[in-house]
Structure formats: C-alpha cells, structure tokens
Scaffold this motif. Structure first.
Motif, PDB file in Angstrom:
ATOM      1  N   GLN A   1       0.853  -1.178   0.000  1.00 12.84           N
ATOM      2  CA  GLN A   1       0.000   0.000   0.000  1.00 12.84           C
ATOM      3  C   GLN A   1       0.892   1.232   0.000  1.00 12.84           C
ATOM      4  OE1 GLN A   1      -2.564   0.280   3.488  1.00 12.84           O
ATOM      5  NE2 GLN A   1      -4.210   1.013   2.187  1.00 12.84           N
TER       6      GLN A   1
ATOM      7  N   VAL B   1       1.834   5.177   0.556  1.00 11.83           N
ATOM      8  CA  VAL B   1       1.510   6.338   1.378  1.00 11.83           C
ATOM      9  C   VAL B   1       2.300   7.495   0.782  1.00 11.83           C
ATOM     10  CG1 VAL B   1       1.496   7.361   3.681  1.00 11.83           C
ATOM     11  CG2 VAL B   1       1.208   4.891   3.425  1.00 11.83           C
TER      12      VAL B   1
ATOM     13  N   THR C   1       4.007   0.394   2.035  1.00  9.74           N
ATOM     14  CA  THR C   1       3.760  -0.224   3.336  1.00  9.74           C
ATOM     15  C   THR C   1       3.039  -1.556   3.154  1.00  9.74           C
ATOM     16  OG1 THR C   1       1.600   0.853   3.631  1.00  9.74           O
ATOM     17  CG2 THR C   1       3.549   2.051   4.423  1.00  9.74           C
TER      18      THR C   1
ATOM     19  N   ALA D   1      -0.207   1.081   7.834  1.00 10.18           N
ATOM     20  CA  ALA D   1      -0.048   2.521   8.045  1.00 10.18           C
ATOM     21  C   ALA D   1      -1.156   3.038   8.966  1.00 10.18           C
ATOM     22  CB  ALA D   1      -0.046   3.277   6.717  1.00 10.18           C
ATOM     23  N   SER D   2      -2.380   2.606   8.726  1.00  6.05           N
ATOM     24  CA  SER D   2      -3.499   3.006   9.589  1.00  6.05           C
ATOM     25  C   SER D   2      -3.326   2.486  11.006  1.00  6.05           C
ATOM     26  CB  SER D   2      -4.825   2.483   9.041  1.00  6.05           C
ATOM     27  OG  SER D   2      -5.181   3.187   7.896  1.00  6.05           O
TER      28      SER D   2
ATOM     29  N   ARG E   1      -0.784   4.585  12.809  1.00  9.67           N
ATOM     30  CA  ARG E   1      -1.315   5.892  13.212  1.00  9.67           C
ATOM     31  C   ARG E   1      -2.055   5.810  14.544  1.00  9.67           C
ATOM     32  NH1 ARG E   1      -3.539   8.640   7.601  1.00  9.67           N
ATOM     33  NH2 ARG E   1      -1.461   9.145   6.791  1.00  9.67           N
TER      34      ARG E   1
ATOM     35  N   LEU F   1       4.199   8.621   7.127  1.00 12.10           N
ATOM     36  CA  LEU F   1       3.137   7.800   7.713  1.00 12.10           C
ATOM     37  C   LEU F   1       2.134   8.651   8.486  1.00 12.10           C
ATOM     38  CD1 LEU F   1       5.177   4.750   9.057  1.00 12.10           C
ATOM     39  CD2 LEU F   1       3.537   4.736   7.150  1.00 12.10           C
TER      40      LEU F   1
ATOM     41  N   GLU G   1      -1.116  10.668   2.665  1.00 11.18           N
ATOM     42  CA  GLU G   1      -2.380  10.087   2.217  1.00 11.18           C
ATOM     43  C   GLU G   1      -2.149   8.600   1.958  1.00 11.18           C
ATOM     44  OE1 GLU G   1      -5.451  10.347  -1.556  1.00 11.18           O
ATOM     45  OE2 GLU G   1      -4.033  11.980  -1.222  1.00 11.18           O
ATOM     46  N   ILE G   2      -2.947   7.776   2.609  1.00 15.94           N
ATOM     47  CA  ILE G   2      -2.832   6.330   2.458  1.00 15.94           C
ATOM     48  C   ILE G   2      -3.682   5.922   1.261  1.00 15.94           C
ATOM     49  CG2 ILE G   2      -3.196   4.077   3.527  1.00 15.94           C
ATOM     50  CD1 ILE G   2      -2.961   5.540   6.269  1.00 15.94           C
ATOM     51  N   GLU G   3      -3.039   5.376   0.259  1.00 15.80           N
ATOM     52  CA  GLU G   3      -3.736   4.996  -0.961  1.00 15.80           C
ATOM     53  C   GLU G   3      -4.798   3.945  -0.675  1.00 15.80           C
ATOM     54  OE1 GLU G   3      -1.843   2.540  -4.266  1.00 15.80           O
ATOM     55  OE2 GLU G   3      -1.728   4.604  -5.015  1.00 15.80           O
TER      56      GLU G   3
ATOM     57  N   ASN H   1      -7.643  13.040   5.577  1.00 14.64           N
ATOM     58  CA  ASN H   1      -6.686  12.264   4.805  1.00 14.64           C
ATOM     59  C   ASN H   1      -6.187  13.056   3.602  1.00 14.64           C
ATOM     60  OD1 ASN H   1      -5.184   9.966   4.562  1.00 14.64           O
ATOM     61  ND2 ASN H   1      -6.692   8.877   3.321  1.00 14.64           N
TER      62      ASN H   1
ATOM     63  N   SER I   1      -2.171  15.239   2.781  1.00 12.78           N
ATOM     64  CA  SER I   1      -1.242  14.927   1.706  1.00 12.78           C
ATOM     65  C   SER I   1      -0.341  16.105   1.348  1.00 12.78           C
ATOM     66  CB  SER I   1      -1.984  14.427   0.460  1.00 12.78           C
ATOM     67  OG  SER I   1      -2.768  15.447  -0.087  1.00 12.78           O
TER      68      SER I   1
END
Length: 116
Positions: A8, A10, A26, A31-32, A35, A85, A89-91, A101, A105
């Motif tokens: 994933q 980020v 990641t 990643a989530s 956090r 992280l 922005e987590i894709e 989110n 970014s």
C-alpha cells in the motif's frame, strides 16, 4: 510506479512544492494501524525503508540526501518515514465524513513535531 499487489502506497506532497510527491510502500493496513498505535515497529509497517520521489511527470526515483534535507530538513530516513506515515495520504483508504486524509497529503515541514 504501478500498484503492486500486497503493498500500500503512502504519499506526501510539500505544500510549497506540490509538483513533488514523496512516497513509500507499506504492508496493507499497517499505516493506519501505526497511526493508532505508534508502538508498532516500523519494520512491521513498511515494505522496505526506501523513500521514493515523483517530480512532475518523471519516473519515480530515490531522492538524494540533499533532496531529502531540502524537503524535510533532515535526511534521517526513520524520521522521514514517520512523517510520511503520520501526514501522508494512504492509498485506497476512504474515511466517511473525514477529509483529513486529503488535507494531510500536503504539509509544511517542521520535523521537530515528529515523535522519534
């Protein structure tokens, strides 16, 4: 860089230079989790400790030490990974009723705010 199954992305763009996009790969969902639980070791979160950079439409590359220092105020990889992280922005993640989110970014650099 194409999406790779099993990882994933980020990404993080400097507010003052939105044509730049720093990113890392990641493990899916980590990643989530990181956090919400900063005790998770980075080795369990990231696919590898490589940071990549898109500049405009060029192919991504690993930024030089000077590019990292210019963008982040440091070339310390762990510190930069934590910033990406934390603020990136987590894709593939969508938060209902939460637009933070997307706002994350783009960032203004202040590495002193990063927890080590």
């Amino acid at each position: 860089m194409a999406n790779i199954k099993g990882v994933q992305k980020v990404k993080l763009k400097p507010a003052e230079a939105p044509e730049l996009e720093f990113f890392l790969m990641t493990n899916p969902g980590m990643a989530s989790k990181w956090r919400h639980d900063r005790t998770i070791p980075l080795i369990d979160v990231v696919e590898n400790f490589d940071i990549y950079l898109y500049v405009g439409t060029k192919q991504p590359h690993r930024p030089s030490k000077s590019e990292l220092e210019k963008a982040f105020g440091t070339s310390e990889v762990d510190t930069i990974i934590k910033l990406i992280l934390e603020k990136g922005e987590i894709e593939g993640e969508h938060h209902k009723g939460n637009t933070t989110n997307k706002n994350h970014s783009h960032w203004e650099v202040n590495p002193r705010n990063i927890t080590h």
